[in-house]
Design a protein around this motif. Structure first.
Motif, PDB file in Angstrom:
ATOM      1  N   MET A 152      10.046  26.670  41.393  1.00 27.39           N
ATOM      2  CA  MET A 152      11.050  26.744  40.328  1.00 27.39           C
ATOM      3  C   MET A 152      10.575  27.641  39.188  1.00 27.39           C
ATOM      4  O   MET A 152      11.341  28.440  38.643  1.00 27.39           O
ATOM      5  N   LEU A 153       9.304  27.515  38.813  1.00 29.51           N
ATOM      6  CA  LEU A 153       8.777  28.325  37.715  1.00 29.51           C
ATOM      7  C   LEU A 153       8.796  29.817  38.038  1.00 29.51           C
ATOM      8  O   LEU A 153       8.837  30.643  37.132  1.00 29.51           O
ATOM      9  N   ALA A 154       8.775  30.139  39.324  1.00 30.75           N
ATOM     10  CA  ALA A 154       8.790  31.553  39.726  1.00 30.75           C
ATOM     11  C   ALA A 154      10.173  32.179  39.649  1.00 30.75           C
ATOM     12  O   ALA A 154      10.308  33.400  39.781  1.00 30.75           O
ATOM     13  N   LEU A 155      11.213  31.378  39.443  1.00 31.99           N
ATOM     14  CA  LEU A 155      12.560  31.922  39.334  1.00 31.99           C
ATOM     15  C   LEU A 155      12.668  32.853  38.129  1.00 31.99           C
ATOM     16  O   LEU A 155      12.037  32.623  37.091  1.00 31.99           O
ATOM     17  N   ASP A 156      13.493  33.871  38.263  1.00 33.30           N
ATOM     18  CA  ASP A 156      13.643  34.862  37.194  1.00 33.30           C
ATOM     19  C   ASP A 156      14.032  34.225  35.867  1.00 33.30           C
ATOM     20  O   ASP A 156      13.589  34.672  34.808  1.00 33.30           O
ATOM     21  N   ILE A 157      14.831  33.177  35.935  1.00 31.75           N
ATOM     22  CA  ILE A 157      15.329  32.573  34.698  1.00 31.75           C
ATOM     23  C   ILE A 157      14.200  32.007  33.846  1.00 31.75           C
ATOM     24  O   ILE A 157      14.296  31.917  32.628  1.00 31.75           O
ATOM     25  N   PHE A 158      13.070  31.650  34.482  1.00 31.96           N
ATOM     26  CA  PHE A 158      11.931  31.121  33.744  1.00 31.96           C
ATOM     27  C   PHE A 158      10.860  32.172  33.497  1.00 31.96           C
ATOM     28  O   PHE A 158       9.876  31.907  32.814  1.00 31.96           O
ATOM     29  N   GLN A 159      11.047  33.353  34.050  1.00 36.98           N
ATOM     30  CA  GLN A 159      10.084  34.425  33.842  1.00 36.98           C
ATOM     31  C   GLN A 159      10.393  35.208  32.570  1.00 36.98           C
ATOM     32  O   GLN A 159       9.558  35.969  32.089  1.00 36.98           O
ATOM     33  N   GLN A 160      11.567  35.004  32.030  1.00 36.84           N
ATOM     34  CA  GLN A 160      11.954  35.704  30.813  1.00 36.84           C
ATOM     35  C   GLN A 160      11.255  35.071  29.616  1.00 36.84           C
ATOM     36  O   GLN A 160      11.141  33.863  29.519  1.00 36.84           O
ATOM     37  N   ALA A 161      10.790  35.898  28.732  1.00 30.69           N
ATOM     38  CA  ALA A 161      10.119  35.378  27.542  1.00 30.69           C
ATOM     39  C   ALA A 161      11.080  34.571  26.684  1.00 30.69           C
ATOM     40  O   ALA A 161      10.724  33.559  26.093  1.00 30.69           O
ATOM     41  N   GLN A 162      12.307  35.040  26.578  1.00 27.46           N
ATOM     42  CA  GLN A 162      13.321  34.340  25.820  1.00 27.46           C
ATOM     43  C   GLN A 162      14.556  34.192  26.699  1.00 27.46           C
ATOM     44  O   GLN A 162      14.954  35.126  27.373  1.00 27.46           O
ATOM     45  N   HIS A 163      15.158  33.014  26.713  1.00 26.25           N
ATOM     46  CA  HIS A 163      16.389  32.819  27.469  1.00 26.25           C
ATOM     47  C   HIS A 163      17.539  33.498  26.719  1.00 26.25           C
ATOM     48  O   HIS A 163      17.796  33.218  25.555  1.00 26.25           O
ATOM     49  N   SER A 164      18.196  34.388  27.435  1.00 22.52           N
ATOM     50  CA  SER A 164      19.321  35.099  26.809  1.00 22.52           C
ATOM     51  C   SER A 164      20.650  34.511  27.235  1.00 22.52           C
ATOM     52  O   SER A 164      21.706  35.036  26.905  1.00 22.52           O
ATOM     53  N   THR A 165      20.588  33.397  27.997  1.00 23.20           N
ATOM     54  CA  THR A 165      21.825  32.794  28.473  1.00 23.20           C
ATOM     55  C   THR A 165      22.531  32.043  27.361  1.00 23.20           C
ATOM     56  O   THR A 165      21.927  31.627  26.381  1.00 23.20           O
ATOM     57  N   ALA A 166      23.830  31.901  27.540  1.00 18.56           N
ATOM     58  CA  ALA A 166      24.612  31.142  26.571  1.00 18.56           C
ATOM     59  C   ALA A 166      24.272  29.673  26.682  1.00 18.56           C
ATOM     60  O   ALA A 166      23.903  29.184  27.728  1.00 18.56           O
ATOM     61  N   SER A 167      24.407  28.972  25.571  1.00 20.47           N
ATOM     62  CA  SER A 167      24.167  27.532  25.604  1.00 20.47           C
ATOM     63  C   SER A 167      25.350  26.842  26.257  1.00 20.47           C
ATOM     64  O   SER A 167      26.387  27.431  26.475  1.00 20.47           O
ATOM     65  N   CYS A 168      25.139  25.562  26.561  1.00 25.05           N
ATOM     66  CA  CYS A 168      26.203  24.781  27.189  1.00 25.05           C
ATOM     67  C   CYS A 168      27.252  24.456  26.149  1.00 25.05           C
ATOM     68  O   CYS A 168      27.129  23.484  25.418  1.00 25.05           O
ATOM     69  N   ALA A 169      28.252  25.255  26.051  1.00 26.73           N
ATOM     70  CA  ALA A 169      29.338  25.004  25.121  1.00 26.73           C
ATOM     71  C   ALA A 169      30.642  25.048  25.895  1.00 26.73           C
ATOM     72  O   ALA A 169      30.693  25.496  27.025  1.00 26.73           O
TER      73      ALA A 169
END
Length: 279
Positions: free
Chosen positions: A114-131
């Motif tokens: 799981m840690l190897a997934l791209d989403i966790f390789q980013q220094a900062q999460h650029s995804t939108a929050s759960c809204a």
């Protein structure tokens, strides 16, 4: 044929048991974990924060079921959430999919995977929050759906870089009935032990201390960290199973790392061990 001991929780053991039995392997079941759900009142405050999180990590089928049940009690529809979802494996992802959630699944169904997934390789999460609307520019923490004490390594790794909300949905304990089953196995001990978590291994050792040690020739282990730990702890242990001559292993058990719990891959491994025993 090698006698296999499946130690997965009872509700997760059937698929592997059936595959092994159909292939002719004797299988015993000894669940080393049972899951006890937390009451809704205990999880409600943290689960209500899901609107603010960027990623939800779901570490087991039980966590998926209990987390989704909690959302239902809060009248929250998964379709209202714009966060990303990560599932530890295909079984967990399938439960989320029934609720209309598409989750990322690692190729290696472990914390490291799981840690190897791209989403966790980013220094900062650029995804939108759960809204409610998916065009929100805000970022948020990671929410962990897990059991008490589960996935500590991954939790610490992510918490060092990102805010993490750990939602403990269930507790894990040794089933009371397992103690009697363990004692019965002492007369016909397995040659192959399947271990899928650190807690399961600890419970196995505790049973040995209480009722008598069973160290089989082969220990199949899911997860790199647990594998290394068991290798270290068994390095000076002596195999107690004498049903097979030590033709393919030394006096200490052979610990084998599993890449997944896919029955086909486990069968392939067992077939290799069986051939080795017959030479």
């Amino acid at each position: 044929m090698l006698h296999v001991l499946n130690t997965r929780p009872a509700e997760r053991a059937d698929g592997l048991n059936q595959a092994l039995q159909q292939a002719g392997y004797p299988v015993s079941q000894l669940p080393l974990l049972e899951l006890v759900a937390e009451p809704f009142e205990a999880i409600q405050p943290q689960l209500s924060e899901i609107w603010q999180v960027a990623v939800v990590v779901v570490v087991s089928p039980a966590a998926a079921q209990l987390g989704l049940a909690g959302l239902k009690q809060l009248d929250i529809l998964p379709s209202q959430l714009a966060c990303h979802w990560v599932a530890v494996g295909q079984g967990t992802a399938a439960i989320l999919a029934q609720a209309g959630i598409t989750a990322q699944v690692p190729a290696l169904e472990t914390s490291e995977g799981m840690l190897a997934l791209d989403i966790f390789q980013q220094a900062q999460h650029s995804t939108a929050s759960c809204a409610i609307t998916s065009d929100s520019a805000a970022t948020g923490p990671i929410m962990f759906w897990r059991g008490h004490g589960g996935r500590q390594f991954m939790l610490k790794q992510l918490a060092s870089q990102q805010q993490v909300i750990s939602l403990n949905l269930y507790d894990r304990q040794l089933p009371e009935s397992t103690k009697a089953q363990y004692q019965q196995l002492l007369s016909q001990p397995p040659q192959v032990l399947v271990i899928t978590s650190g807690v399961s291994w600890q419970h196995w050792l505790e049973l040995g201390q209480q009722f008598g040690t069973m160290i089989p020739p082969y220990i199949l282990v899911l997860g790199q960290r647990i594998y290394r730990k068991i290798c270290q702890q068994t390095a000076h242990m002596t195999v107690t199973t004498t049903a097979y001559a030590n033709t393919c292993h030394a006096n200490n058990p052979k610990v084998i790392l599993l890449e997944s719990l896919n029955p086909a891959s486990i069968l392939a491994m067992l077939d290799q061990l069986q051939k080795c025993q017959q030479t």
